[in-house]
Design a protein around this motif. Structure first.
Motif: not given
Length: 574
Positions: A157-173
């Protein structure tokens, strides 16, 4: 597949598939959080011991097969050949060991965490020590799992690693905190379907592009990738038949036999027979999934045999090869790349949710039970701790980007703690004369020794004193125009100085080495510190493997009374 100049981008349809997976996972957490009362540890951590065999087995596979496996194993095959596939045999041996040695042991004890066994066998200090080691291991593991998935997402996607990480992890948490073990198991089942579908679709489309599996096999044979029976017994060889069979057997036995995340699942089914069947389904499913990932590694090499993407500067790290391959072969198919990204993230989220659930159990039941307020139910404390640990793990993602090849880096770090923990359990189960002092000293020596070896090895690699020799790659067939130039750092690096011999041992043997240190030092210390009160302490046969019962003293009338130390422990816990 030589002309690789164009890299497709991820479309909205692909992103929507990824989003649907996240939404469904969140809905599962909401459902179980609302429909099931989970105030006790047994309800929240073990689903009230009413979980089904098939969902639990699938959940175990999903938890084990993280993004590290989905992406790391194909990369391993691309760089070092197919010798790693022998691990499929190790998984079957692990299944047999868990089913015959550990499941009967756990089934006799009414415990919430596997480390409660160590308090029954030794004392509370040993239990706390092992719980802390496990906490350390998972706090190292979960951020890597998250990072691998984010890396794949960033690649396509070209999206920065540290931008996608918080969103997906919030769902998991969110769904892990809300739904407990039930939500974890059922989201794992959903995510496994997505993950395996992605792997199989990549295999099918990739093989078709290359002209079939016969052609894939020919290219890999010509490139020296087909290696199954390197019988060299040298422990300093990075990968041989023996490192894959024996070294990884002990490495993964530590996870599957004593890891809290897996023991919780074994204990979540109704009875011992069901637990044993669950373990066998888990072991077979794991072997099949691993072989599928090795097959994807063969596809990688067949696709890029003449134009290595790392040398050609199309990928910055070897672990980006599989996402790049998916974009090259299927970027033009709406939804396909989205399915792959969802599959990788499914593997990561299942491992993360399992880790958070088990970490909360260890923290609340093992380490914080005496300090947490009794005015709040255990179930609520477990939810609070799950959320806090989740946010800490997300923050730790920012420091795992410089580990090198992910599979090797993770196995190396895991070797520090897994050998120590497995050694403690084997010392307790198979060595009747071992005492708590021997267990503590042996585990401390093991932890320090393995830490020295692992970090010394990493230092040797960083300074150029130690270099892993990958199999040859080429850019001879690259047909597109680019500005890359080859240097010594792109090919086979030369060792600048001689590394210490101990740093050259294969990282596959780290866990076995840790186990041996605990057993040797633990038994020696126990022998020289053996006191009369230890000798006079009643022996509870339920704490030992049946294989060593013949070496135990005969039962006395006092030992056959109902108030054994296990029953007294359970009474005090209540």
């Amino acid at each position: 597949m030589s002309d690789l100049s164009a890299t497709p981008t991820l479309g909205w349809f692909d992103l929507s598939i990824f989003g649907v997976m996240l939404i469904l996972s969140a809905l599962v957490g909401i459902y179980f959080g609302i429909s099931k009362k989970q105030d006790s540890a047994k309800e929240y951590l073990m689903g009230g011991k009413s979980m089904g065999m098939i969902p639990v087995a699938i959940s175990c596979v999903a938890s084990f097969v993280s993004g590290i496996t989905v992406i790391g194993v194909p990369t391993e095959t691309y760089q070092f050949g197919t010798q790693y596939s022998i691990v499929a045999i190790s998984f079957i041996l692990i299944g047999w060991t868990v089913a015959t040695v550990f499941i009967p042991l756990y089934s006799k004890l009414d415990i919430s965490t596997s480390y409660e066994y160590l308090e029954l066998r030794f004392d509370r200090r040993v239990r706390y020590f092992c719980s802390l080691v496990y906490l350390l291991s998972l706090m190292l593991y979960i951020p890597v799992v998250i990072y691998v998935a984010a890396l794949a997402f960033s690649q396509v996607t070209g999206i920065n690693v540290h931008l996608v990480t918080p969103v997906t992890c919030m769902v998991c948490i969110f769904y892990t905190t809300m739904g407990g073990m039930r939500a974890v198991v059922w989201t794992d089942a959903l995510q496994t379907v997505v993950m395996v579908s992605a792997i199989i679709f990549v295999m099918a489309l990739g093989a078709e592009k290359l002209g079939g599996w016969g052609r894939v096999w020919e290219i890999n044979e010509a490139g020296g990738r087909l290696q199954f029976f390197n019988m060299d017994p040298d422990p300093f060889q990075r990968q041989t038949f023996w490192t894959a069979l024996i070294g990884i057997y002990f490495m993964f036995l530590a996870d599957c036999a004593i890891g809290q995340s897996f023991v919780q699942r074994y204990l979540s089914v109704p009875d011992q027979t069901t637990a044993i069947k669950t373990v066998w389904i888990f072991a077979i499913g794991l072997s099949v999934t691993l072989l599928l990932s090795v097959a994807n590694g063969l596809l990688l090499y067949a696709s890029y045999a003449g134009c290595d993407p790392v040398l050609a500067k199309r990928a910055s790290k070897p672990d980006q090869l599989l996402p790049l391959f998916v974009m090259d072969v299927a970027g033009h198919i709406p939804g396909f790349v989205g399915l792959f990204v969802a599959g990788v993230f499914s593997a990561a989220l299942s491992s993360m949710s399992t880790g958070l659930n088990s970490l909360s159990g260890v923290l609340v039941s093992d380490l914080l039970s005496n300090v947490l307020s009794k005015k709040i139910s255990t179930g609520y404390w477990l939810r609070i701790v799950t959320a806090v640990v989740g946010f800490v793990c997300v923050a730790l993602v920012y420091i795992v980007e410089n580990m090198g090849v992910i599979l090797q880096g993770m196995h190396s770090l895991n070797g520090i703690t897994s050998g120590t923990m497995l050694g403690l359990f084997l010392l307790g189960i198979f060595c009747p004369k071992a005492n708590s002092k021997g267990a503590l000293v042996g585990s401390a020596v093991s932890l320090c020794s393995l830490g020295f070896i692992v970090f010394g090895t990493q230092y040797s690699r960083n300074t150029g004193a130690l270099v892993d020799k990958v199999l040859p790659v080429s850019v001879d067939n690259c047909t597109f125009t680019t500005n890359f130039t080859l240097s010594q750092s792109d090919g086979f690096k030369q060792e600048s100085e001689e590394a210490w011999l101990i740093f050259k041992i294969s990282f596959r043997y780290y866990t076995l080495l840790g186990v041996l240190i605990v057993l040797i030092v633990g038994n020696l210390v126990s022998i020289f510190s053996d006191s009369q009160d230890i000798k006079d302490k009643p022996i509870n046969r339920d704490l030992f493997c049946p294989l060593v019962h013949r070496f135990l003293p005969n039962k006395t009338e006092e030992e056959e009374m109902p108030e054994t130390n296990v029953l007294m422990y359970q009474h005090n816990k209540e």
